[in-house]
Design a protein around this motif. Structure first.
Motif, PDB file in Angstrom:
ATOM      1  N   MET A   1       0.896  -1.134  -0.090  1.00 54.69           N
ATOM      2  CA  MET A   1      -0.095   0.030  -0.062  1.00 54.69           C
ATOM      3  C   MET A   1       0.862   1.235   0.024  1.00 54.69           C
ATOM      4  O   MET A   1       0.552   2.251  -0.609  1.00 54.69           O
ATOM      5  CB  MET A   1      -0.909   0.079   1.136  1.00 54.69           C
ATOM      6  CG  MET A   1      -1.721   1.184   1.494  1.00 54.69           C
ATOM      7  SD  MET A   1      -2.830   1.097  -0.020  1.00 54.69           S
ATOM      8  CE  MET A   1      -4.195   1.927   0.539  1.00 54.69           C
ATOM      9  N   LYS A   2       2.013   1.222   0.831  1.00 57.23           N
ATOM     10  CA  LYS A   2       2.818   2.408   0.663  1.00 57.23           C
ATOM     11  C   LYS A   2       3.520   2.693  -0.860  1.00 57.23           C
ATOM     12  O   LYS A   2       3.450   3.899  -0.966  1.00 57.23           O
ATOM     13  CB  LYS A   2       3.876   2.229   1.892  1.00 57.23           C
ATOM     14  CG  LYS A   2       3.708   2.205   3.036  1.00 57.23           C
ATOM     15  CD  LYS A   2       4.890   2.049   3.897  1.00 57.23           C
ATOM     16  CE  LYS A   2       4.526   2.069   5.496  1.00 57.23           C
ATOM     17  NZ  LYS A   2       5.807   2.020   6.259  1.00 57.23           N
ATOM     18  N   ARG A   3       3.687   1.688  -1.336  1.00 56.58           N
ATOM     19  CA  ARG A   3       4.117   2.103  -2.749  1.00 56.58           C
ATOM     20  C   ARG A   3       3.400   2.687  -3.606  1.00 56.58           C
ATOM     21  O   ARG A   3       3.540   3.551  -4.577  1.00 56.58           O
ATOM     22  CB  ARG A   3       4.721   0.749  -3.384  1.00 56.58           C
ATOM     23  CG  ARG A   3       5.375   0.893  -4.828  1.00 56.58           C
ATOM     24  CD  ARG A   3       5.861  -0.658  -5.469  1.00 56.58           C
ATOM     25  NE  ARG A   3       6.276  -0.279  -6.570  1.00 56.58           N
ATOM     26  CZ  ARG A   3       7.649  -0.254  -6.953  1.00 56.58           C
ATOM     27  NH1 ARG A   3       8.493  -0.635  -5.950  1.00 56.58           N
ATOM     28  NH2 ARG A   3       8.179  -0.131  -7.978  1.00 56.58           N
ATOM     29  N   TYR A   4       1.944   2.378  -3.697  1.00 60.09           N
ATOM     30  CA  TYR A   4       1.062   2.898  -4.555  1.00 60.09           C
ATOM     31  C   TYR A   4      -0.001   3.845  -3.783  1.00 60.09           C
ATOM     32  O   TYR A   4      -1.033   4.212  -4.231  1.00 60.09           O
ATOM     33  CB  TYR A   4       0.161   1.804  -5.189  1.00 60.09           C
ATOM     34  CG  TYR A   4       0.902   0.929  -5.853  1.00 60.09           C
ATOM     35  CD1 TYR A   4       1.740   1.153  -6.909  1.00 60.09           C
ATOM     36  CD2 TYR A   4       1.079  -0.493  -5.540  1.00 60.09           C
ATOM     37  CE1 TYR A   4       2.501   0.438  -7.522  1.00 60.09           C
ATOM     38  CE2 TYR A   4       1.831  -1.544  -6.092  1.00 60.09           C
ATOM     39  CZ  TYR A   4       2.506  -1.075  -7.261  1.00 60.09           C
ATOM     40  OH  TYR A   4       3.419  -1.923  -7.986  1.00 60.09           O
ATOM     41  N   LEU A   5       0.411   4.572  -2.812  1.00 60.71           N
ATOM     42  CA  LEU A   5      -0.231   5.353  -2.111  1.00 60.71           C
ATOM     43  C   LEU A   5      -0.601   6.659  -2.941  1.00 60.71           C
ATOM     44  O   LEU A   5      -1.958   6.931  -2.736  1.00 60.71           O
ATOM     45  CB  LEU A   5       0.387   5.857  -0.626  1.00 60.71           C
ATOM     46  CG  LEU A   5      -0.324   6.813   0.086  1.00 60.71           C
ATOM     47  CD1 LEU A   5      -1.661   6.232   0.838  1.00 60.71           C
ATOM     48  CD2 LEU A   5       0.288   7.173   1.352  1.00 60.71           C
ATOM     49  N   ALA A   6      -0.021   7.268  -3.787  1.00 59.43           N
ATOM     50  CA  ALA A   6      -0.231   8.147  -4.727  1.00 59.43           C
ATOM     51  C   ALA A   6      -1.243   7.951  -5.512  1.00 59.43           C
ATOM     52  O   ALA A   6      -2.244   8.671  -5.867  1.00 59.43           O
ATOM     53  CB  ALA A   6       1.081   8.738  -5.353  1.00 59.43           C
ATOM     54  N   PHE A   7      -1.255   6.592  -6.072  1.00 59.98           N
ATOM     55  CA  PHE A   7      -2.210   6.329  -6.920  1.00 59.98           C
ATOM     56  C   PHE A   7      -3.530   6.327  -6.123  1.00 59.98           C
ATOM     57  O   PHE A   7      -4.409   6.758  -6.887  1.00 59.98           O
ATOM     58  CB  PHE A   7      -1.866   4.827  -7.378  1.00 59.98           C
ATOM     59  CG  PHE A   7      -3.053   4.274  -8.238  1.00 59.98           C
ATOM     60  CD1 PHE A   7      -3.592   4.724  -9.443  1.00 59.98           C
ATOM     61  CD2 PHE A   7      -3.697   3.229  -7.693  1.00 59.98           C
ATOM     62  CE1 PHE A   7      -4.535   4.278 -10.040  1.00 59.98           C
ATOM     63  CE2 PHE A   7      -4.597   2.541  -8.335  1.00 59.98           C
ATOM     64  CZ  PHE A   7      -5.163   3.006  -9.587  1.00 59.98           C
TER      65      PHE A   7
END
Length: 119
Positions: A1-7
């Motif tokens: 989730m941290k990796r795609y938080l901006a998405f």
């Protein structure tokens, strides 16, 4: 989730605008309003796809940011406090009740500062 938080943030923003488009449809707006709002929703979702692609290609996102100067953490509360104080002159003096604590927090942060977290 941290990796795609901006998405998730950008896609959620687009989804909320899509929900507002449904509210416009319920209240029976003109077709031009549907086209304009739908275009904005489409652009937001295209931006979300671009963010997703860029996050897949690049390294992991930074989740901890350090404040470069100890007193610089006071800038945001001071700016919002000054904005509310200015709006209080137009919309009513009750906004000073919101601006006062923000300016006090900004003053405390400017004097005390913040220390970077140790990892």
């Amino acid at each position: 989730m941290k990796r795609y938080l901006a998405f998730v943030v950008v896609a959620g923003w687009g989804a909320l605008n899509g929900l507002l488009l449904v509210v416009l449809a319920i209240y029976g707006e003109r077709s031009l309003a549907y086209w304009l709002w739908g275009g904005a929703v489409t652009l937001l979702e295209l931006a979300a796809v671009a963010v997703l692609l860029s996050s897949r290609r690049g390294p992991e996102q930074h989740v901890a940011y350090r404040v470069p100067v100890r007193g610089s953490a006071a800038a945001l509360p001071a700016a919002v406090g000054c904005l509310l104080a200015g709006l209080a002159l137009v919309y009513g003096y009750w906004l000073f009740a919101l601006a006062g604590p923000l300016l006090a927090v900004a003053a405390a942060l400017a004097v005390h500062g913040t220390a970077p977290r140790e990892e």
